[in-house]
Structures are given as C-alpha cells and as structure tokens.
Design a protein around this motif. Structure first.
Motif, mmCIF file in Angstrom:
data_model
loop_
_atom_site.group_PDB
_atom_site.id
_atom_site.type_symbol
_atom_site.label_atom_id
_atom_site.label_comp_id
_atom_site.label_asym_id
_atom_site.label_seq_id
_atom_site.Cartn_x
_atom_site.Cartn_y
_atom_site.Cartn_z
ATOM 1 N N ALA A 59 -6.419 16.569 -9.639
ATOM 2 C CA ALA A 59 -7.426 15.663 -10.230
ATOM 3 C C ALA A 59 -8.768 16.374 -10.413
ATOM 4 N N LYS A 60 -8.791 17.688 -10.248
ATOM 5 C CA LYS A 60 -10.003 18.525 -10.375
ATOM 6 C C LYS A 60 -11.109 18.008 -9.438
ATOM 7 N N TYR A 61 -10.692 17.556 -8.277
ATOM 8 C CA TYR A 61 -11.603 17.074 -7.231
ATOM 9 C C TYR A 61 -12.509 15.935 -7.723
ATOM 10 N N ASN A 62 -11.978 15.156 -8.661
ATOM 11 C CA ASN A 62 -12.697 13.970 -9.144
ATOM 12 C C ASN A 62 -11.874 12.739 -8.747
ATOM 13 N N LEU A 63 -12.437 11.911 -7.874
ATOM 14 C CA LEU A 63 -11.692 10.763 -7.332
ATOM 15 C C LEU A 63 -11.342 9.730 -8.402
ATOM 16 N N PHE A 64 -12.112 9.703 -9.497
ATOM 17 C CA PHE A 64 -11.796 8.776 -10.599
ATOM 18 C C PHE A 64 -10.480 9.143 -11.283
ATOM 19 N N LYS A 65 -10.075 10.408 -11.162
ATOM 20 C CA LYS A 65 -8.874 10.863 -11.866
ATOM 21 C C LYS A 65 -7.589 10.639 -11.061
ATOM 22 N N LEU A 66 -7.707 10.117 -9.847
ATOM 23 C CA LEU A 66 -6.504 9.853 -9.039
ATOM 24 C C LEU A 66 -5.805 8.607 -9.564
ATOM 25 N N ILE B 164 0.871 -1.175 0.000
ATOM 26 C CA ILE B 164 0.000 0.000 0.000
ATOM 27 C C ILE B 164 0.908 1.223 0.000
ATOM 28 N N HIS B 165 0.579 2.219 -0.817
ATOM 29 C CA HIS B 165 1.389 3.441 -0.894
ATOM 30 C C HIS B 165 0.864 4.450 0.115
ATOM 31 N N LYS B 166 1.670 4.754 1.115
ATOM 32 C CA LYS B 166 1.226 5.737 2.108
ATOM 33 C C LYS B 166 1.472 7.149 1.584
ATOM 34 N N SER B 167 0.791 8.122 2.149
ATOM 35 C CA SER B 167 0.982 9.516 1.726
ATOM 36 C C SER B 167 0.567 10.434 2.873
ATOM 37 N N THR B 168 0.836 11.730 2.714
ATOM 38 C CA THR B 168 0.474 12.689 3.772
ATOM 39 C C THR B 168 -0.758 13.492 3.340
ATOM 40 N N ILE B 169 -1.354 14.155 4.314
ATOM 41 C CA ILE B 169 -2.527 14.997 4.016
ATOM 42 C C ILE B 169 -2.137 16.075 2.998
ATOM 43 N N SER C 107 -3.903 5.146 -8.696
ATOM 44 C CA SER C 107 -4.117 4.250 -7.547
ATOM 45 C C SER C 107 -2.964 4.353 -6.543
ATOM 46 N N ASP C 108 -1.783 4.809 -6.999
ATOM 47 C CA ASP C 108 -0.658 4.988 -6.075
ATOM 48 C C ASP C 108 -0.894 6.154 -5.108
ATOM 49 N N GLN C 109 -1.861 6.992 -5.434
ATOM 50 C CA GLN C 109 -2.175 8.132 -4.556
ATOM 51 C C GLN C 109 -3.254 7.760 -3.535
ATOM 52 N N VAL C 110 -3.659 6.484 -3.557
ATOM 53 C CA VAL C 110 -4.753 6.026 -2.691
ATOM 54 C C VAL C 110 -4.209 5.023 -1.678
ATOM 55 N N ILE C 111 -4.620 5.142 -0.413
ATOM 56 C CA ILE C 111 -4.170 4.183 0.609
ATOM 57 C C ILE C 111 -5.123 2.984 0.652
ATOM 58 N N ALA D 51 -16.861 12.702 0.231
ATOM 59 C CA ALA D 51 -15.924 11.725 -0.349
ATOM 60 C C ALA D 51 -14.531 12.355 -0.499
ATOM 61 N N ILE D 52 -14.485 13.628 -0.879
ATOM 62 C CA ILE D 52 -13.197 14.322 -1.033
ATOM 63 C C ILE D 52 -12.509 14.476 0.334
ATOM 64 N N GLU D 53 -13.300 14.841 1.336
ATOM 65 C CA GLU D 53 -12.740 15.014 2.691
ATOM 66 C C GLU D 53 -12.153 13.690 3.203
ATOM 67 N N LEU D 54 -12.857 12.589 2.935
ATOM 68 C CA LEU D 54 -12.378 11.273 3.373
ATOM 69 C C LEU D 54 -11.059 10.930 2.685
ATOM 70 N N TYR D 55 -10.941 11.303 1.439
ATOM 71 C CA TYR D 55 -9.684 11.069 0.719
ATOM 72 C C TYR D 55 -8.560 11.928 1.313
ATOM 73 N N ILE D 56 -8.835 13.206 1.497
ATOM 74 C CA ILE D 56 -7.769 14.100 1.986
ATOM 75 C C ILE D 56 -7.309 13.674 3.392
ATOM 76 N N MET D 57 -8.244 13.392 4.257
ATOM 77 C CA MET D 57 -7.881 13.106 5.654
ATOM 78 C C MET D 57 -7.231 11.738 5.846
ATOM 79 N N ALA D 58 -7.618 10.746 5.017
ATOM 80 C CA ALA D 58 -7.124 9.385 5.286
ATOM 81 C C ALA D 58 -6.673 8.607 4.054
ATOM 82 N N GLY D 59 -6.747 9.213 2.874
ATOM 83 C CA GLY D 59 -6.306 8.511 1.660
ATOM 84 C C GLY D 59 -7.272 7.418 1.228
#
Ligand code: F0G
Length: 459
Positions: free
Chosen positions: A32-39, A17-22, A41-45, A368-376
């Motif tokens: 990604a223009k705030y579209n989760l589909f455009k991330l 799993i690729h970890k990352s910071t807030i 997968s390495d940017q996702v925990i 959904a965006i907040e959940l991504y930013i706070m925890a990946g």
C-alpha cells in the motif's frame, strides 16, 4: 453500590472482523506504499480511520429504509427530514445534499467570492478547500490553548474574540461574508465550543454586521459538552441546547455522516429566504432536485430518525464515555494524548510519542504505520503529510501539532475493542526508543496529498 452506566442499546446484527498476522500486515502496508488509505478494509482489524459514515444504524433507522419514498419530487421522506431539521435547529429553510462538503459547495457558491476572508475556529480541510478554491481565505481564530496538548481547557474549540475582532477590523466588512463556527472543532481535536463563546461571537458579529454560520457535523456531541461542562446548562435537555445553539446562527452546513448516524448524507439549513433561493439553484446543478439533493428517500428517512437518536442524552453519554474510556486507559499507560479528550476521537501526540524520529521523516505517519503493523488498527495522520506543502515555496508546512487520530465510529465497537487498542498502544509506547527512522515521500499529488501519497521506509 451504584449500578454502572450501560450502553442504551443491545446488538441485533454483527459483522465479522478479519484477523491477520504481523507478517501479513508488514507485506500489505508495503504494497500500500505505507499509505493507510490504500489498505483494503479486510486487511484491517479495527478501523479508526474516521467516524464519518461508519456508525451503526438502529433498528428504527433500518425500518425507515423500508418506508423510504423514492418519488423524484415531493417525497414523504423529504418532508419527514425537513420537519425534523426545522424542529431541531429552528431554521425554516432546508436543503438536502449528498454529504457535508456538498453542502459547503452549494452554500459557498452563493456566499463566497474571490478575495473574501472567512474567520472561524480551525476550519475543516474540505471547508478550507472550498474557500481557497474560490480564491478566498480561511482565517483561524481558535484560542491558543487548543495548540498545547497538555493544557486543560474545557472548550478548546472556542474562538479568541481578539483574533476575531482583528480580522473584522483589518478587512472591509463586505469582504467578510460570514464567520464560521465548527461544532465540535474537528481540526483542533474534536474539541467543543462553549455556548458563552458562541453568544460572544454572535454579539461581535452583530456589531460589525457579519452573519454567523455553523459547520455542524458533530453538533450533538458539542451540545453534550455544553450540558456537562457549562454549569448553567446542566439541567437543560440536549435538544433545548441544540435549539439555543443554532438560534445564534444564520445557517448551517451538515455532514450527516457524523451526528446524523447515517452512512451518507448532508444538508444546509437557513434563516434567510433569499439565500435559500440562491442556494437551491446551485443545489439543482450540483446535487439534485430540492426534495432529494443527492440522497435517496430511504436515506432521508434514516437520517430523520438518526437525528432524533443522536440528540438523546443517554446515547451521547455512552458515545462520549466510550471515547473517554479509551483516552483514560492510554493516560494510565503513560501514552501522550491530547487533553481533554475529544468527542469523537482520541489524538496521540506523536511529537512526544516518537521524538527520536526526525520531523522531516513524518513522525505521526510513522506511528500510525507502527500501530497498523503491530495490531491491525487503522488510524489517520493529522500532521505534516496532511498539512501539505506551502503553495508558493512548495516546502513542507509543519503544523503546530503532529497527531495521530483514533476516530471511534458510533455504536460500532465494544469496550473490549477499546481495551485492545489501549494495550496495543501501551506495547508500542514501551518500545518507542527503538523507533529511530521514519519515511520519505516517493510520490505525492499537488494538493490533498495524504489520500494518495506513496512512501518509502527509511533505514
Ligand atoms: N466538516 C467537518 C467538521 C468534518 O469533520 C467533515 C468531514 C466535513 C465537514 C465534510 O463532510 O465528509 O460529509 O463531506 N470529516 C470526515 C472526518 C471526513 O474523517 O473527520 P463530508
């Protein structure tokens, strides 16, 4: 003390799993223009975008990959898969396709004509898309309880028989090529339909001479809910329940990426030889020859094995228990979620979670965006953005529910991943009053906008 229930498998191969910071994630989601589909997968925990094609195959499925027969025609892998589907469903005619929507395309090419109406329980987007593309309409006859996240009903995927009969009475029979039951009902929150309701729908269809088909992506999870929630089925095996369920239908489409536990694949199974003959012509045009239909031999072998595994009680119990473990933790933390919990996903109720954000500023997407930013954690919006605009007025269609789906891939994440997700949401929930503004759309496609939409943060 009773020994606790454990997963009926152990892990042989792992993926990092690729970890990352807030701070990194704030930059990435803006890019990604705030579209989760455009991330990437390495940017996702933890990736909860979908449970489709994201499950982990077993050692036996991987062994099937080596046994795959890649002959163009008459492949052994096809024969294995055909026999598995025939034994499991009771349908004599089988057509492989590359995924679920391809099965819809082939079957609907044979059955759906302009002006037709197809009643069902909250048709999935691609299903509705294939119906509307043919200038026909999908009519939602799901029971009203499905649209209230706080009401408990064991089978929120059920069809309201009065709504269904009204469709039958207000349209000429020749305009209703079939009724479609989705098991489990994805759009209503992964909610099952009871065997009793299926029987009643079949009886009503018989009275009007209308065939019945199943959209079967999560049929095994539905059978598990029938066994555990419908008293008369508690002593029946999952495979027996599956057989009975399909015995009520004239055919089925399947996205094997769900309860087939493969990364890609689908099929159609049918009772009627004439419809089969019509479908194979479309299959050859769109998918490939009838003994592969868009799948390689090794994938057909892995699917045959996957279908055996997904219809075992122990597997289904651990699958559904894991999803419910997450749901239960969220309930304990006071986080508003749809109840009862679905089979493949937990749905957050964004209207209750972030009521301060205006509906026009896309509450569920904001969450959904907040959940991504706070925890990946990548989830998916099932709300206004997904609901698209009214084709005539071009105004936003505000759906009855504004949800964020946390879809759990099969056999992929552990219980500590579930704890991580639950705590991330607890933390966001505790600071929810700070969220006041959402997002605005900067660019969108004319249909299916959610995949490519570009958003701007409002402040
Ligand atoms: N039917 C249902 C109920 C589905 O959930 C899906 C896909 C399909 C048909 C189409 O199948 O993707 O193999 O072409 N659902 C995925 C999801 C995409 O994320 O729920 P497909």
């Amino acid at each position: 003390m009773v020994l606790p229930y454990i997963e009926p498998y152990k892990i042989k191969m792992v993926e990092s799993i690729h970890k990352s910071t807030i701070e990194q994630r704030k930059t990435w989601i803006k890019e990604a223009k705030y579209n989760l589909f455009k991330l990437s997968s390495d940017q996702v925990i933890i990736d909860l975008l979908t449970d489709s094609g994201t499950g982990a195959m077993s050692d036996k499925q991987w062994a099937e990959m080596m046994l795959g027969d890649e002959s163009y025609a008459g492949s052994r892998s096809f024969a294995k898969l055909e026999k598995t589907v025939q034994d499991l469903t009771g349908f004599p005619y089988f057509i492989p396709t590359h995924q679920g929507r391809a099965a819809e395309n082939v079957l609907f090419s044979a059955l759906v004509k302009e002006g037709d109406v197809i009643p069902g329980n909250s048709h999935f987007d691609t299903t509705k898309g294939h119906i509307e593309f043919r200038k026909a309409s999908a009519i939602d006859c799901t029971i009203e309880e499905a649209f209230d996240t706080s009401v408990y009903h064991p089978f929120k995927g059920n069809i309201d028989l009065r709504k269904l009969e009204e469709v039958f009475q207000s349209n000429p029979v020749e305009k209703i090529p079939f009724t479609l039951i989705t098991v489990t009902c994805n759009s209503a929150g992964g909610q099952p339909i009871s065997m009793k309701n299926i029987r009643e729908v079949r009886t009503l269809c018989n009275q009007y001479g209308i065939p019945l088909y199943f959209d079967s992506a999560r049929f095994a999870e539905n059978a598990y809910f029938i066994k555990t929630r419908e008293k008369e089925y508690e002593h029946q095996s999952i495979k027996a329940i599956v057989k009975e369920l399909f015995a009520h239908g004239d055919g089925m489409t399947m996205s094997a990426k769900k309860d087939g536990i493969v990364n890609m694949g689908g099929f159609i199974a049918l009772k009627d030889p004439n419809i089969y003959k019509e479908c194979i012509t479309y299959n050859i045009i769109y998918e490939g020859f009838v003994t592969y239909g868009g799948m390689s031999g090794r994938d057909m072998g892995a699917l045959a094995q996957g279908l055996q595994e997904s219809t075992e009680f122990d597997y289904l119990k651990s699958r559904v228990d894991q999803v419910h473990y997450l749901g239960q933790k969220l309930v304990e933390f006071g986080v508003p979620v749809q109840q009862p919990f679905g089979g493949h996903a937990i749905y957050l109720d964004a209207d209750k979670f972030v009521p301060n954000i205006a509906k026009q500023e896309y509450r569920a997407q904001s969450l959904a965006i907040e959940l991504y930013i706070m925890a990946g954690i990548r989830s998916v919006e099932i709300g206004t953005i997904l609901a698209d605009r009214d084709p005539v007025t071009r105004k936003n269609r505000y759906p009855k529910l504004e949800l964020v789906r946390l879809a759990i891939p099969r056999r992929t994440y552990t219980m500590s991943h579930m704890d991580y997700i639950a705590v991330a949401l607890k933390n966001i929930y505790e600071t929810r009053h700070e969220a006041k503004r959402g997002y605005d759309i900067k660019w969108e496609a004319p249909i299916m906008r959610h995949f490519t939409v570009e958003l701007e943060k409002l402040s």
